[in-house]
Motif scaffolding. Structure first.
Motif, PDB file in Angstrom:
ATOM      1  N   GLN A 111      48.172 -37.360  51.000  1.00  0.00           N
ATOM      2  CA  GLN A 111      49.419 -36.815  51.209  1.00  0.00           C
ATOM      3  C   GLN A 111      50.310 -37.965  50.946  1.00  0.00           C
ATOM      4  OE1 GLN A 111      50.249 -36.370  55.373  1.00  0.00           O
ATOM      5  NE2 GLN A 111      47.991 -36.632  55.943  1.00  0.00           N
ATOM      6  N   THR A 133      50.995 -38.470  46.103  1.00  0.00           N
ATOM      7  CA  THR A 133      50.570 -37.058  46.775  1.00  0.00           C
ATOM      8  C   THR A 133      49.063 -37.126  46.840  1.00  0.00           C
ATOM      9  OG1 THR A 133      50.176 -36.190  44.422  1.00  0.00           O
ATOM     10  CG2 THR A 133      52.388 -35.697  45.423  1.00  0.00           C
ATOM     11  N   ARG A 152      54.905 -43.006  57.668  1.00  0.00           N
ATOM     12  CA  ARG A 152      55.799 -41.875  58.150  1.00  0.00           C
ATOM     13  C   ARG A 152      55.302 -40.955  56.933  1.00  0.00           C
ATOM     14  NH1 ARG A 152      59.912 -43.516  61.350  1.00  0.00           N
ATOM     15  NH2 ARG A 152      60.136 -45.587  61.284  1.00  0.00           N
ATOM     16  N   THR A 153      54.460 -39.516  57.563  1.00  0.00           N
ATOM     17  CA  THR A 153      53.967 -38.810  56.634  1.00  0.00           C
ATOM     18  C   THR A 153      54.654 -37.397  57.327  1.00  0.00           C
ATOM     19  OG1 THR A 153      52.182 -38.213  58.139  1.00  0.00           O
ATOM     20  CG2 THR A 153      51.778 -39.846  56.642  1.00  0.00           C
ATOM     21  N   GLY A 154      55.545 -36.711  56.403  1.00  0.00           N
ATOM     22  CA  GLY A 154      56.244 -35.704  56.828  1.00  0.00           C
ATOM     23  C   GLY A 154      57.209 -36.178  58.043  1.00  0.00           C
ATOM     24  N   GLY A 155      56.852 -35.167  58.989  1.00  0.00           N
ATOM     25  CA  GLY A 155      57.358 -35.501  60.410  1.00  0.00           C
ATOM     26  C   GLY A 155      56.850 -36.344  61.370  1.00  0.00           C
ATOM     27  N   GLU A 156      55.750 -37.051  60.911  1.00  0.00           N
ATOM     28  CA  GLU A 156      55.053 -37.658  62.125  1.00  0.00           C
ATOM     29  C   GLU A 156      55.205 -39.219  61.552  1.00  0.00           C
ATOM     30  OE1 GLU A 156      50.496 -36.993  63.570  1.00  0.00           O
ATOM     31  OE2 GLU A 156      50.724 -36.871  61.302  1.00  0.00           O
TER      32      GLU A 156
END
Length: 165
Positions: A111, A133, A152-156
């Motif tokens: 990701q 990606t 920082r992956t997406g909102g996490e």
């Protein structure tokens, strides 16, 4: 003020000009003197560095599950082997290779992510790497001293354990 001291003051401005004063040099010399005369105990420094990660209270901690300095079997004749690290937090795994040329690794499951290389409490912004990606990242960032990674992956937000380079 008494009368004898009033005569000493003639109203002239201080002969030191603010432009000549180098606060950075003074601070550096004071820090050097303090390090020699009153050094910070190693245990206190470790606690302070560990506490620095707490500024991301909503972040999950990624546990170190493999460190080639500790867990790998040494290979005869290899003198400059890269350091391999694996961190896990829930389903997220981060594999990192630390070399003299920099960092490279992969976030799994694959990701996009932003990876900040934290180097202890310092005012400068951390060095940042970007995972594509496929979760792959690389950069010429070479950690020295204590370091950790903030992903920082997406909102996490996930922060690794602190290690010494």
């Amino acid at each position: 003020m008494n009368a004898e001291h009033e005569d000493d003051f003639d109203g002239r401005e201080d002969v030191h000009n603010d432009e000549e004063f180098d606060g950075g040099l003074l601070e550096e010399e004071l820090r050097g003197a303090a390090a020699v005369l009153d050094p910070v105990p190693a245990e206190l420094r470790r606690i302070a560095v560990d506490a620095y990660v707490l500024h991301d209270l909503d972040a999950r901690l990624a546990e170190l599950t493999f460190d080639s300095l500790v867990d790998a079997i040494p290979v005869r004749g290899v003198t400059d082997a890269p350091r391999m690290l694996t961190f896990r937090s829930g389903e997220l795994t981060v594999d990192v290779e630390v070399t003299a040329q920099g960092l490279m690794g992969q976030v799994l499951p694959p990701q996009p992510a932003r990876i900040e290389v934290l180097g202890g409490p310092r005012p400068a912004a951390p060095d940042t790497l970007t995972a594509d990606t496929m979760g792959r990242f690389a950069g010429d960032v070479t950690p020295s001293g204590p370091f950790a990674l903030r992903l920082r992956t997406g909102g996490e937000v996930v922060v690794t354990e602190w290690l010494r380079a």
